[in-house]
Design an enzyme around this catalytic site. Structure first.
Site, PDB file in Angstrom:
ATOM      1  N   CYS A  77       7.772  36.336 -30.480  1.00 46.49           N
ATOM      2  CA  CYS A  77       7.060  36.744 -31.947  1.00 46.49           C
ATOM      3  C   CYS A  77       6.780  38.298 -31.624  1.00 46.49           C
ATOM      4  O   CYS A  77       6.782  38.967 -30.502  1.00 46.49           O
ATOM      5  CB  CYS A  77       5.470  36.097 -31.795  1.00 46.49           C
ATOM      6  SG  CYS A  77       4.810  36.219 -33.329  1.00 46.49           S
ATOM      7  N   ASP A 108      -3.024  27.802 -27.970  1.00 47.38           N
ATOM      8  CA  ASP A 108      -2.985  29.255 -27.486  1.00 47.38           C
ATOM      9  C   ASP A 108      -4.104  29.286 -26.735  1.00 47.38           C
ATOM     10  O   ASP A 108      -5.134  28.599 -26.757  1.00 47.38           O
ATOM     11  CB  ASP A 108      -2.919  30.351 -28.582  1.00 47.38           C
ATOM     12  CG  ASP A 108      -2.813  31.644 -28.315  1.00 47.38           C
ATOM     13  OD1 ASP A 108      -2.321  31.991 -27.049  1.00 47.38           O
ATOM     14  OD2 ASP A 108      -2.799  32.517 -29.047  1.00 47.38           O
TER      15      ASP A 108
HETATM   16  O1  LIG Z   1       0.267  39.505 -30.840  1.00 50.47           O
HETATM   17  C1  LIG Z   1      -0.527  39.940 -31.755  1.00 50.47           C
HETATM   18  O2  LIG Z   1      -0.905  40.826 -31.848  1.00 50.47           O
HETATM   19  C2  LIG Z   1      -1.339  38.828 -32.346  1.00 50.47           C
HETATM   20  C3  LIG Z   1      -2.427  39.302 -33.214  1.00 50.47           C
HETATM   21  C4  LIG Z   1      -3.259  38.385 -33.960  1.00 50.47           C
HETATM   22  C5  LIG Z   1      -3.099  37.061 -33.589  1.00 50.47           C
HETATM   23  C6  LIG Z   1      -2.156  36.507 -32.926  1.00 50.47           C
HETATM   24  C7  LIG Z   1      -1.337  37.642 -32.472  1.00 50.47           C
HETATM   25  N1  LIG Z   1      -0.110  37.048 -31.451  1.00 50.47           N
HETATM   26  C8  LIG Z   1       0.089  35.774 -31.213  1.00 50.47           C
HETATM   27  O3  LIG Z   1      -0.576  35.303 -29.998  1.00 50.47           O
HETATM   28  C9  LIG Z   1       0.309  34.126 -29.258  1.00 50.47           C
HETATM   29  C10 LIG Z   1       0.222  34.596 -27.747  1.00 50.47           C
HETATM   30  O4  LIG Z   1       0.228  35.755 -27.334  1.00 50.47           O
HETATM   31  P1  LIG Z   1       0.776  36.477 -25.834  1.00 50.47           P
HETATM   32  O5  LIG Z   1       2.038  35.633 -25.513  1.00 50.47           O
HETATM   33  O6  LIG Z   1      -0.429  35.849 -25.314  1.00 50.47           O
HETATM   34  O7  LIG Z   1       0.894  37.750 -26.090  1.00 50.47           O
HETATM   35  C11 LIG Z   1       1.506  34.093 -29.926  1.00 50.47           C
HETATM   36  O8  LIG Z   1       1.582  33.187 -30.592  1.00 50.47           O
HETATM   37  C12 LIG Z   1       1.668  35.523 -30.599  1.00 50.47           C
HETATM   38  O9  LIG Z   1       2.630  35.061 -31.557  1.00 50.47           O
END
Ligand SMILES: O=C(O)c1ccccc1N[C@@H]1O[C@H](COP(=O)(O)O)[C@@H](O)[C@H]1O
Length: 213
Positions: free
Chosen positions: A10, A133
């Protein structure tokens, strides 16, 4: 070759990192439409990137608490296969978004402790997929992408009726253990393949996908 566990990378913002994710076997690529995020991709940029994603790799748009006008404008520009709702959208809003746009919805649910588990069942009933998450740390400004894990034992052995993804602080070092403990068949990450907030690295993406079981 694609790993058995389907992977979503992502927050992609460059042709090089999209190409790295696709060629290393990602099943999904995600574009972040959260303006305050360091991973934000303007819709015109995301459109250009999305048009180069081959058939068979799903393009996911990540949004937080967007209204219909904002989603209308986004979907006019960017050809997406899924919407990921990552804010405080209620189950009713998930149903509305599915009905209005005819796109499958992935709803993110944040976990910190066992009290957070019932939300998964509530969204399982209305979303096409649930993204499990970590809850953002207290004081965090982003709803996700904080690079923190949750206690995977909370969901060990649990079964849900809809497809789900494991997210939250996944890295090349911990993904195999996270999958083995939770039984996840899909994983999602953003910050774990970056050299700085919002700066994805093609070599880290390849290494992560090679480490996914
Ligand atoms: O990544 C971002 O900036 C974000 C902002 C707002 C909501 C979600 C976001 N990211 C998503 O969060 C999860 C976990 O991320 P991480 O691997 O812990 O960095 C993932 O789904 C991102 O797409």
């Amino acid at each position: 070759m694609r790993p058995t566990v389907r992977t979503k990378i992502c927050g992609l913002k460059t042709p090089q990192t999209v190409a790295a994710a696709v060629s290393a076997g990602a099943a999904y690529v995600g574009f972040n439409f959260v303006p305050k995020s360091p991973r934000y991709a303007a819709p015109e940029l995301a459109r250009t990137l999305a048009l180069d994603v081959p058939e068979g790799v799903a393009k996911v748009g990540l949004v937080v608490d967007q209204d219909d006008a904002a989603l209308d404008a986004l979907l006019e520009v960017v050809p997406l296969d899924f919407l990921q709702l990552h804010g405080s959208e209620a189950p009713e809003r998930v149903s509305e978004v599915r009905a209005r746009y005819g796109l499958p919805v992935i709803k993110a649910v944040g976990l910190r402790d066992a009290e957070d588990l019932p939300a998964i069942a509530a969204f399982e009933a209305v979303a096409d997929q649930v993204l499990v998450d970590a809850k953002p740390p207290r004081g965090a400004t982003l709803e996700g992408g904080n690079g923190v894990t949750f206690d995977w034992r909370l969901i060990a052995g649990r079964k849900w009726s809809k497809p789900w993804m494991l997210a939250g602080g996944l890295t090349v070092e911990n993904v195999a253990q996270a999958v083995s403990l939770t039984g996840a068949r899909q994983v999602d990450l953003s910050s774990g393949v970056e050299t700085a907030p919002g700066v994805k690295d093609a070599a880290l993406i390849r290494a992560f996908l090679a480490a996914v079981p």
